[in-house]
Structures are given as structure tokens and as C-alpha cells.
Design an enzyme around this catalytic site. Structure first.
Site, PDB file in Angstrom:
ATOM      1  N   SER A  54      24.941 104.772  89.017  1.00 33.01           N
ATOM      2  CA  SER A  54      24.363 104.062  90.988  1.00 33.01           C
ATOM      3  C   SER A  54      25.198 103.040  90.073  1.00 33.01           C
ATOM      4  CB  SER A  54      22.820 103.897  89.887  1.00 33.01           C
ATOM      5  OG  SER A  54      22.326 103.874  91.732  1.00 33.01           O
ATOM      6  N   ASP A 106      22.896 112.120  99.265  1.00 32.98           N
ATOM      7  CA  ASP A 106      22.733 111.013  98.698  1.00 32.98           C
ATOM      8  C   ASP A 106      22.047 110.107  99.612  1.00 32.98           C
ATOM      9  OD1 ASP A 106      22.471 108.770  97.014  1.00 32.98           O
ATOM     10  OD2 ASP A 106      24.017 108.873  95.744  1.00 32.98           O
ATOM     11  N   HIS A 136      20.067 110.712  94.904  1.00 35.75           N
ATOM     12  CA  HIS A 136      20.390 109.393  94.180  1.00 35.75           C
ATOM     13  C   HIS A 136      20.095 110.458  92.880  1.00 35.75           C
ATOM     14  CE1 HIS A 136      22.748 106.390  94.252  1.00 35.75           C
ATOM     15  NE2 HIS A 136      21.266 105.188  93.123  1.00 35.75           N
TER      16      HIS A 136
HETATM   17  C1  MLT Z   1      24.265  99.772  94.161  1.00 38.27           C
HETATM   18  O1  MLT Z   1      23.406  98.609  94.393  1.00 38.27           O
HETATM   19  O2  MLT Z   1      25.003  99.134  93.283  1.00 38.27           O
HETATM   20  C2  MLT Z   1      24.045 100.896  94.818  1.00 38.27           C
HETATM   21  O3  MLT Z   1      23.194 100.899  96.340  1.00 38.27           O
HETATM   22  C3  MLT Z   1      23.336 101.196  93.665  1.00 38.27           C
HETATM   23  C4  MLT Z   1      21.600 101.256  93.478  1.00 38.27           C
HETATM   24  O4  MLT Z   1      21.640 100.275  92.809  1.00 38.27           O
HETATM   25  O5  MLT Z   1      20.778 101.579  94.449  1.00 38.27           O
END
Ligand code: MLT
Length: 208
Positions: A108, A160, A191
């Protein structure tokens, strides 16, 4: 100059010879402990280097700032990627790691900064396994860096809602255009870390 003291981190020495070092990059709201089990699963016995992201978003650790979900502060991403790259180089020196065998593994937000390390600091890591990550520079076209010899595994969910699959595919295209060898593994979920994708990543790691 960045030193190893600049990031809270865990370092787990290798218990088998000749393995890579796995640089673990956690997701939003997690910390340096979170991905240690994943590192042990994907690369048993390998050295693990697991820093904590320095951005505090309402009490949640992150690697770089975002303006809102899905909209990154790209200037902050660029600055913090450089700082993280400095930490990785310092850690390679401090812990006597082979700098040519450091493989990032991120989930992520950690996958997004891992992708930024690949595109902005080519050669810092020899490869990366990135889960639920996308093209980190968003509207900007990354420089034409040379990523030949860099191997990347991308695990992504077609459903996702946070990292749309188009972003993961765009990242794959950007990396390939710059010469990286990219393996894409898509699952039907969202996700998350998918068990079948992880199994494929485990086998991918045996060649790192
Ligand atoms: C991010 O902010 O890098 C992505 O949207 C994934 C997350 O951290 O939620």
C-alpha cells in the site's frame, strides 16, 4: 546526511548465507514490526531491514503526505524518497549489507514509496515486490532512468478501491519502459495481500 538513527527501524540479521536483504515498507497506520512476518515468509532466513515511515497522519505512520485519499503530495514524496534512500545506503554500511542485493517489499503506502525508490533512485535496490501499489508520481512522467537489471513483482487487486488497478498497470508500464523486468500478478480482490499472489511472490523471491 541521513544516518541509520534518522529512522526508527528494526534490523534482523540473516540466518542463511547468500540471501538478499529485504527492505520492508509498511502500509499506512502500521509500523516497523508489521511486515516482519511477511519478510520471513517471502525470504526465509534473509536479513530484514524494516524502518518506520516518518509522516504522522492523525496518529498513523506513513511514508509521505497526501492531500486526501488517493491524492499525493508529490513534492513531499520526492523529498522523503531521497531521505529513505539515504537511510538505506547508511544501513547497508552500518550493517555490512551487500548494496547490490537489497530488495524492497512494500504494501500500500509502502508499495508506493517503494515504487518511488525504483523510479527516483535507480540502482538503490536490485528489485522490489510491491503489493497494492500504483504509479507514485501521479500526474508527472518519471525521468527516463535506466532500470535494466531491476526485477519487480507487482501484486494487485482488480477490485482495489484505494489503488485502482489502472494505477498498478501504469506503474508496470513505467517500469518496463525503463527496462525493468516486471512480473504482474493480479487477483480478483481489493486492497489486500492475496494468498495466491503471496505464493507467487515467494517463488519470485527465490531468484533474488
Ligand atoms: C497511499 O496513500 O499511499 C495509498 O492511497 C494507500 C494508502 O496508504 O491508503
Amino acid at each position: 546526511m541521513t544516518t541509520t538513527d534518522d529512522f526508527v527501524h528494526v534490523f534482523v540479521p540473516a540466518t542463511v548465507p547468500d540471501g538478499p536483504t529485504v527492505l520492508l515498507l509498511h502500509g499506512t497506520g502500521a509500523d516497523e514490526e508489521d511486515l516482519l512476518p511477511l519478510g520471513r515468509t517471502l525470504a526465509p532466513g534473509a536479513a530484514l531491514l524494516s524502518p518506520r515511515g516518518k509522516v504522522d497522519e492523525n496518529g498513523m505512520n506513513r511514508w509521505f503526505r497526501r492531500l486526501r485519499e488517493g491524492v499525493f503530495d508529490v513534492e513531499d514524496l520526492i523529498r522523503r524518497s531521497a531521505e529513505l534512500a539515504g537511510f538505506v545506503s547508511a544501513a547497508a554500511h552500518t550493517y555490512d549489507l551487500d548494496p547490490d542485493r537489497i530488495v524492497a517489499c512494500g504494501f500500500s503506502n509502502g508499495a508506493n514509496i517503494g515504487a518511488a525508490l525504483l523510479l527516483l533512485h535507480p540502482g538503490l535496490v536490485s528489485g522490489a515486490a510491491l503489493f497494492a501499489g500504483g504509479a507514485p508520481l501521479q500526474g508527472r512522467e518519471p525521468d527516463r532512468v535506466d532500470l535494466s537489471g531491476t526485477r519487480v513483482f507487482l501484486g494487485s487487486g482488480v477490485a482495489d478501491p484505494i489503488t485502482p488497478i489502472d494505477q498498478a498497470r501504469l506503474l508496470a508500464a513505467q517500469l518496463r519502459e525503463r527496462g525493468a523486468q516486471v512480473r504482474e500478478s493480479e487477483h480478483s480482490g481489493g486492497h489486500q495481500l492475496d494468498p495466491q499472489v503471496l505464493e507467487q511472490a515467494r517463488s519470485w523471491f527465490t531468484h533474488m
